[in-house]
Design an enzyme around this catalytic site. Structure first.
Site, PDB file in Angstrom:
ATOM      1  N   TYR A 156      -7.927  -5.292  16.450  1.00  0.00           N
ATOM      2  CA  TYR A 156      -7.297  -4.562  15.332  1.00  0.00           C
ATOM      3  C   TYR A 156      -8.016  -4.865  14.020  1.00  0.00           C
ATOM      4  CZ  TYR A 156      -4.074  -3.086  11.724  1.00  0.00           C
ATOM      5  OH  TYR A 156      -3.552  -2.491  10.603  1.00  0.00           O
ATOM      6  N   LYS A 160     -10.302  -2.477  11.305  1.00  0.00           N
ATOM      7  CA  LYS A 160     -10.032  -2.335   9.867  1.00  0.00           C
ATOM      8  C   LYS A 160     -11.247  -2.751   9.036  1.00  0.00           C
ATOM      9  CE  LYS A 160      -6.333  -0.359  10.501  1.00  0.00           C
ATOM     10  NZ  LYS A 160      -6.088   0.989   9.997  1.00  0.00           N
TER      11      LYS A 160
HETATM   12  P1  NDP Z   1       3.352   3.821  11.244  1.00  0.00           P
HETATM   13  O1  NDP Z   1       3.406   3.438  12.677  1.00  0.00           O
HETATM   14  O2  NDP Z   1       4.623   3.932  10.504  1.00  0.00           O
HETATM   15  O3  NDP Z   1       2.533   5.200  11.097  1.00  0.00           O
HETATM   16  C1  NDP Z   1       1.360   5.404  11.817  1.00  0.00           C
HETATM   17  C2  NDP Z   1       0.990   6.870  11.763  1.00  0.00           C
HETATM   18  O4  NDP Z   1      -0.235   7.058  12.480  1.00  0.00           O
HETATM   19  C3  NDP Z   1       2.027   7.769  12.410  1.00  0.00           C
HETATM   20  O5  NDP Z   1       2.215   8.899  11.599  1.00  0.00           O
HETATM   21  C4  NDP Z   1       1.389   8.170  13.727  1.00  0.00           C
HETATM   22  O6  NDP Z   1       1.789   9.484  14.079  1.00  0.00           O
HETATM   23  C5  NDP Z   1      -0.083   8.169  13.343  1.00  0.00           C
HETATM   24  N1  NDP Z   1      -0.951   8.056  14.504  1.00  0.00           N
HETATM   25  C6  NDP Z   1      -1.090   6.993  15.338  1.00  0.00           C
HETATM   26  N2  NDP Z   1      -1.937   7.299  16.333  1.00  0.00           N
HETATM   27  C7  NDP Z   1      -2.345   8.578  16.102  1.00  0.00           C
HETATM   28  C8  NDP Z   1      -3.216   9.460  16.781  1.00  0.00           C
HETATM   29  N3  NDP Z   1      -3.858   9.111  17.900  1.00  0.00           N
HETATM   30  N4  NDP Z   1      -3.409  10.698  16.281  1.00  0.00           N
HETATM   31  C9  NDP Z   1      -2.775  11.077  15.151  1.00  0.00           C
HETATM   32  N5  NDP Z   1      -1.929  10.296  14.458  1.00  0.00           N
HETATM   33  C10 NDP Z   1      -1.719   9.058  14.955  1.00  0.00           C
HETATM   34  O7  NDP Z   1       2.381   2.752  10.570  1.00  0.00           O
HETATM   35  P2  NDP Z   1       1.813   2.609   9.072  1.00  0.00           P
HETATM   36  O8  NDP Z   1       2.130   3.762   8.221  1.00  0.00           O
HETATM   37  O9  NDP Z   1       2.163   1.253   8.614  1.00  0.00           O
HETATM   38  O10 NDP Z   1       0.266   2.602   9.411  1.00  0.00           O
HETATM   39  C11 NDP Z   1      -0.638   3.530   8.850  1.00  0.00           C
HETATM   40  C12 NDP Z   1      -1.991   2.856   8.732  1.00  0.00           C
HETATM   41  O11 NDP Z   1      -1.876   1.756   7.846  1.00  0.00           O
HETATM   42  C13 NDP Z   1      -2.538   2.294  10.034  1.00  0.00           C
HETATM   43  O12 NDP Z   1      -3.928   2.525  10.084  1.00  0.00           O
HETATM   44  C14 NDP Z   1      -2.264   0.795   9.924  1.00  0.00           C
HETATM   45  O13 NDP Z   1      -3.195   0.056  10.655  1.00  0.00           O
HETATM   46  C15 NDP Z   1      -2.445   0.592   8.443  1.00  0.00           C
HETATM   47  N6  NDP Z   1      -1.822  -0.595   7.876  1.00  0.00           N
HETATM   48  C16 NDP Z   1      -0.501  -0.880   8.075  1.00  0.00           C
HETATM   49  C17 NDP Z   1       0.050  -2.021   7.507  1.00  0.00           C
HETATM   50  C18 NDP Z   1       1.474  -2.410   7.728  1.00  0.00           C
HETATM   51  O14 NDP Z   1       1.794  -3.605   7.608  1.00  0.00           O
HETATM   52  N7  NDP Z   1       2.373  -1.488   8.003  1.00  0.00           N
HETATM   53  C19 NDP Z   1      -0.733  -2.897   6.641  1.00  0.00           C
HETATM   54  C20 NDP Z   1      -2.114  -2.516   6.523  1.00  0.00           C
HETATM   55  C21 NDP Z   1      -2.617  -1.397   7.100  1.00  0.00           C
HETATM   56  P3  NDP Z   1       2.143   9.986  15.546  1.00  0.00           P
HETATM   57  O15 NDP Z   1       2.650   8.808  16.322  1.00  0.00           O
HETATM   58  O16 NDP Z   1       3.153  11.058  15.321  1.00  0.00           O
HETATM   59  O17 NDP Z   1       0.854  10.512  16.047  1.00  0.00           O
HETATM   60  C1  8X3 Z   2      -1.389  -4.655   8.974  1.00  0.00           C
HETATM   61  C2  8X3 Z   2      -1.170  -5.943   8.269  1.00  0.00           C
HETATM   62  O1  8X3 Z   2      -1.236  -8.461   8.474  1.00  0.00           O
HETATM   63  O2  8X3 Z   2      -0.232  -7.212  10.315  1.00  0.00           O
HETATM   64  O3  8X3 Z   2      -2.713  -4.313   8.965  1.00  0.00           O
HETATM   65  O4  8X3 Z   2      -2.597  -7.186  10.018  1.00  0.00           O
HETATM   66  S1  8X3 Z   2      -1.325  -7.243   9.334  1.00  0.00           S
END
Ligand code: NDP
Ligand code: 8X3
Length: 257
Positions: A156, A160
């Protein structure tokens, strides 16, 4: 409707069915933008449509891992949505928190296909139009995991780090254009992220945020919007944000082994 700061802009939001993408899609619609909202879950996209009740929203289901689905979703966009100004690459996920030698290979494959290949695929599809129009903002969801390793972060965190370096390399290629690129790098944020990471185990997901105040999707959206609203000559290359209650651990030292 009164004009907002985003009036006249067209945004493509991936991951608009949850978390950061959903929050930003709503915020952009509220600020007057036209939004193409994408994700795999059609019911969530339909719910967003029902809630937003505006012709400025266009929903297009797509899986970013699938070339044909991405091409179909972006083909034949109505004229008023065709010139994408803002690309928010929010689609992404973590799967599992196991050690590298125990992790499921299929989880690694899915993370790489989504966070790396999927993000690059959508960006490659949208970028030529931005360059042609000499206008655009690309915001890529990276993470603090790009920079700081942690146990179980293995593939993961590496995906990133790709997003961060890809964003910086886009900047290198786009210098001389008006297109801005930013890697957004949050720490702990309570979305559906942990629920997905732990395969739908709500109690494991809740434990991640127990006893502390994580960021919310709206907090991160505030950061994204502030980046978008900066004067056109300012490019934020990468922006790292954490909850105040999160920081760094010491180096691990295995003694007496
Ligand atoms: P969520 O799980 O709430 O949202 C993830 C989104 O990604 C959903 O809308 C999902 O839609 C979509 N998604 C996942 N796989 C696919 C796919 N194959 N095709 C199209 N859409 C996809 O998580 P977050 O909003 O927190 O995460 C968004 C981004 O932010 C990610 O890249 C995550 O790694 C990153 N992030 C998150 C953090 C956190 O702590 N929450 C911190 C740092 C970064 P659907 O399932 O409908 O396809
Ligand atoms: C999501 C934040 O700290 O779980 O990217 O990796 S952490």
């Amino acid at each position: 409707m009164q004009a907002g700061w985003a009036t006249g802009r067209v945004a493509l939001v991936t991951g608009a069915t949850s978390g950061f993408g959903a929050a930003l899609a709503r915020r952009l619609l509220g600020a007057g933008a036209r939004v193409i909202a994408t994700g795999r879950r059609k019911d969530r996209l339909a719910a967003l449509e029902a809630e937003a009740k505006t012709e400025r929203l266009l929903v297009r289901p797509m899986d970013v891992r699938d070339d044909a689905e991405v091409a179909a979703a972006l083909a034949g966009l109505p004229a008023e949505f065709a010139e994408i100004d803002v690309l928010f690459n929010g689609a992404g996920l973590a799967l599992g928190l196991g050690k590298a030698h125990e992790a499921k290979w299929s989880d690694w494959e899915t993370m790489i296909a989504t966070n790396v290949t999927g993000l690059a695929r959508v960006t490659r599809a949208v970028l030529p139009g931005m360059v042609e129009r000499n206008r655009g903002d690309v915001l890529n969801m990276s993470s603090v995991a790009a920079t700081y390793p942690y146990p179980g972060g293995n593939a993961y965190g590496a995906t990133k780090a790709f997003v961060r370096q890809f964003s910086l390399n886009l900047r290198a290629d786009l210098v001389g254009t008006a297109i801005r690129v930013t890697a957004i790098e949050p720490g702990m944020c309570e979305t559906e992220f942990s629920l997905v990471r732990f395969g739908g185990d709500a109690s494991a997901a809740a434990k991640v945020y127990a006893g502390m105040r994580p960021l919310s999707a709206d907090d991160v959206t505030d950061v994204v919007v502030s980046v978008l609203r900066l004067p056109a000559h300012i490019n934020v290359n990468a922006i790292e944000v954490m909850p105040i209650q999160q920081a760094f651990g010491p180096f691990a030292v295995a003694r007496g082994v």
